[in-house]
Design a protein around this motif. Structure first.
Motif, PDB file in Angstrom:
ATOM      1  N   PRO A 174       0.974  -1.223  -0.032  1.00  0.00           N
ATOM      2  CA  PRO A 174       0.041  -0.103  -0.034  1.00  0.00           C
ATOM      3  C   PRO A 174       0.835   1.536  -0.129  1.00  0.00           C
ATOM      4  O   PRO A 174       1.906   1.350   0.723  1.00  0.00           O
ATOM      5  N   ILE A 175       0.483   2.232  -0.815  1.00  0.00           N
ATOM      6  CA  ILE A 175       1.062   3.445  -0.875  1.00  0.00           C
ATOM      7  C   ILE A 175       0.313   4.755  -0.377  1.00  0.00           C
ATOM      8  O   ILE A 175      -0.884   4.764  -0.420  1.00  0.00           O
ATOM      9  N   VAL A 176       1.104   5.570   0.342  1.00  0.00           N
ATOM     10  CA  VAL A 176       0.523   6.825   0.961  1.00  0.00           C
ATOM     11  C   VAL A 176       1.145   7.744   0.537  1.00  0.00           C
ATOM     12  O   VAL A 176       2.383   7.785   0.828  1.00  0.00           O
ATOM     13  N   GLN A 177       0.619   8.962   0.347  1.00  0.00           N
ATOM     14  CA  GLN A 177       1.362   9.994  -0.102  1.00  0.00           C
ATOM     15  C   GLN A 177       1.041  11.236   0.838  1.00  0.00           C
ATOM     16  O   GLN A 177      -0.194  11.317   1.489  1.00  0.00           O
ATOM     17  N   VAL A 178       1.747  12.049   1.418  1.00  0.00           N
ATOM     18  CA  VAL A 178       1.604  12.952   2.475  1.00  0.00           C
ATOM     19  C   VAL A 178       2.004  14.383   1.980  1.00  0.00           C
ATOM     20  O   VAL A 178       3.184  14.570   1.330  1.00  0.00           O
ATOM     21  N   SER A 179       1.289  15.616   2.006  1.00  0.00           N
ATOM     22  CA  SER A 179       1.654  16.758   1.746  1.00  0.00           C
ATOM     23  C   SER A 179       1.398  17.637   2.692  1.00  0.00           C
ATOM     24  O   SER A 179       0.182  17.522   3.212  1.00  0.00           O
ATOM     25  N   LEU A 180       2.211  18.384   3.360  1.00  0.00           N
ATOM     26  CA  LEU A 180       1.957  19.225   4.338  1.00  0.00           C
ATOM     27  C   LEU A 180       2.107  20.734   3.947  1.00  0.00           C
ATOM     28  O   LEU A 180       3.125  21.137   3.420  1.00  0.00           O
ATOM     29  N   GLY A 181       1.005  21.410   3.592  1.00  0.00           N
ATOM     30  CA  GLY A 181       0.777  22.745   3.211  1.00  0.00           C
ATOM     31  C   GLY A 181       1.456  22.907   1.946  1.00  0.00           C
ATOM     32  O   GLY A 181       1.028  21.995   0.944  1.00  0.00           O
ATOM     33  N   GLU A 182       2.181  23.738   1.461  1.00  0.00           N
ATOM     34  CA  GLU A 182       2.836  24.164   0.152  1.00  0.00           C
ATOM     35  C   GLU A 182       4.152  23.060   0.188  1.00  0.00           C
ATOM     36  O   GLU A 182       4.649  23.414  -0.882  1.00  0.00           O
ATOM     37  N   GLY A 183       4.526  22.174   1.005  1.00  0.00           N
ATOM     38  CA  GLY A 183       5.674  21.526   0.863  1.00  0.00           C
ATOM     39  C   GLY A 183       5.488  20.445  -0.017  1.00  0.00           C
ATOM     40  O   GLY A 183       4.418  20.256  -0.716  1.00  0.00           O
ATOM     41  N   GLU A 184       6.609  19.767  -0.466  1.00  0.00           N
ATOM     42  CA  GLU A 184       6.859  18.701  -1.342  1.00  0.00           C
ATOM     43  C   GLU A 184       6.028  17.385  -0.907  1.00  0.00           C
ATOM     44  O   GLU A 184       6.066  17.112   0.275  1.00  0.00           O
ATOM     45  N   LYS A 185       5.358  16.773  -1.733  1.00  0.00           N
ATOM     46  CA  LYS A 185       4.793  15.481  -1.754  1.00  0.00           C
ATOM     47  C   LYS A 185       5.738  14.646  -1.392  1.00  0.00           C
ATOM     48  O   LYS A 185       6.586  14.344  -2.075  1.00  0.00           O
ATOM     49  N   VAL A 186       5.411  13.725  -0.341  1.00  0.00           N
ATOM     50  CA  VAL A 186       6.292  12.478  -0.046  1.00  0.00           C
ATOM     51  C   VAL A 186       5.543  11.226  -0.168  1.00  0.00           C
ATOM     52  O   VAL A 186       4.047  11.209   0.296  1.00  0.00           O
ATOM     53  N   THR A 187       6.043  10.449  -0.798  1.00  0.00           N
ATOM     54  CA  THR A 187       5.374   9.158  -1.058  1.00  0.00           C
ATOM     55  C   THR A 187       6.127   7.824  -0.348  1.00  0.00           C
ATOM     56  O   THR A 187       7.198   7.724  -0.395  1.00  0.00           O
ATOM     57  N   TYR A 188       5.068   7.323   0.522  1.00  0.00           N
ATOM     58  CA  TYR A 188       5.768   5.976   1.427  1.00  0.00           C
ATOM     59  C   TYR A 188       5.179   4.759   0.682  1.00  0.00           C
ATOM     60  O   TYR A 188       3.901   4.907   0.216  1.00  0.00           O
ATOM     61  N   GLY A 189       5.853   3.883   0.712  1.00  0.00           N
ATOM     62  CA  GLY A 189       5.423   2.421   0.239  1.00  0.00           C
ATOM     63  C   GLY A 189       5.533   1.400   1.348  1.00  0.00           C
ATOM     64  O   GLY A 189       6.165   1.409   2.271  1.00  0.00           O
ATOM     65  N   LYS A 190       4.781   0.345   0.924  1.00  0.00           N
ATOM     66  CA  LYS A 190       4.623  -0.833   1.519  1.00  0.00           C
ATOM     67  C   LYS A 190       4.200  -0.417   3.344  1.00  0.00           C
ATOM     68  O   LYS A 190       4.660  -0.789   4.268  1.00  0.00           O
ATOM     69  N   VAL A 191       3.050   0.389   3.062  1.00  0.00           N
ATOM     70  CA  VAL A 191       2.747   1.107   4.651  1.00  0.00           C
ATOM     71  C   VAL A 191       1.613   0.204   5.211  1.00  0.00           C
ATOM     72  O   VAL A 191       0.654   0.138   4.727  1.00  0.00           O
ATOM     73  N   THR A 192       2.161  -0.622   6.189  1.00  0.00           N
ATOM     74  CA  THR A 192       1.457  -1.269   7.126  1.00  0.00           C
ATOM     75  C   THR A 192       0.630  -0.453   8.166  1.00  0.00           C
ATOM     76  O   THR A 192       1.037   0.812   8.082  1.00  0.00           O
ATOM     77  N   PRO A 193      -0.508  -0.939   8.914  1.00  0.00           N
ATOM     78  CA  PRO A 193      -1.041  -0.123   9.614  1.00  0.00           C
ATOM     79  C   PRO A 193       0.011   0.378  10.677  1.00  0.00           C
ATOM     80  O   PRO A 193      -0.189   1.759  11.394  1.00  0.00           O
ATOM     81  N   GLU A 194       0.946  -0.302  11.360  1.00  0.00           N
ATOM     82  CA  GLU A 194       1.876   0.181  12.190  1.00  0.00           C
ATOM     83  C   GLU A 194       2.705   1.389  11.718  1.00  0.00           C
ATOM     84  O   GLU A 194       2.820   2.182  12.344  1.00  0.00           O
ATOM     85  N   ILE A 195       3.164   1.221  10.511  1.00  0.00           N
ATOM     86  CA  ILE A 195       3.687   2.094   9.763  1.00  0.00           C
ATOM     87  C   ILE A 195       3.017   3.452   9.522  1.00  0.00           C
ATOM     88  O   ILE A 195       3.489   4.492   9.686  1.00  0.00           O
ATOM     89  N   ALA A 196       1.906   3.108   9.178  1.00  0.00           N
ATOM     90  CA  ALA A 196       1.069   4.401   9.201  1.00  0.00           C
ATOM     91  C   ALA A 196       0.888   5.171  10.116  1.00  0.00           C
ATOM     92  O   ALA A 196       0.970   6.427  10.164  1.00  0.00           O
ATOM     93  N   ARG A 197       0.729   4.597  11.426  1.00  0.00           N
ATOM     94  CA  ARG A 197       0.719   5.498  12.740  1.00  0.00           C
ATOM     95  C   ARG A 197       2.108   6.070  12.957  1.00  0.00           C
ATOM     96  O   ARG A 197       2.153   7.101  13.521  1.00  0.00           O
TER      97      ARG A 197
END
Length: 122
Positions: free
Chosen positions: A79-102
């Motif tokens: 599973p992939i999760v992308q995080v954008s904080l405000g106007e900052g650059e988008k960060v893409t995370y891979g192999k995101v388990t529920p523990e990694i998500a937290r």
């Protein structure tokens, strides 16, 4: 859908719709996108999304938009999760388990520090 019985009802419905639209478009806001394509779901994206939403609720976080999208194109990293904080650059995370998500929620979304161990290099 609400039944419109008066002009006041129509105005109230319109205002609610505008507030929802503004919440999605506010710049400077934190946004989390979870890839929910077929491969993502098969890899556990539903549990990852659930962990993110539970974290937000447990910690009473606000000003965070959580969206779902289809296939992001990195099937081997789901599973992939992308995080954008405000106007900052988008960060893409891979192999995101529920523990990694937290962990991502605590360290990146709340703390502002990218969790480099799970970042997908594009």
């Amino acid at each position: 859908m609400d039944k419109v019985k008066s002009l006041e009802d129509l105005k109230r419905i319109r205002e609610e719709a505008l507030k929802k639209r503004q919440a999605k478009n506010v710049s400077g806001q934190k946004e989390i996108v979870v890839g929910m394509g077929t491969v993502g779901i098969a890899a556990g994206a539903r549990q990852t999304l659930k962990a993110i939403l539970e974290y937000i609720e447990e910690h009473n976080l606000t000003d965070i938009v959580v969206r779902q999208t289809g296939n992001i194109g990195l099937d081997s990293m789901e599973p992939i999760v992308q995080v954008s904080l405000g106007e900052g650059e988008k960060v893409t995370y891979g192999k995101v388990t529920p523990e990694i998500a937290r962990q991502i929620m605590a360290e990146h979304v709340v703390g502002g520090s990218v969790v480099k161990a799970f970042v997908v290099q594009s």
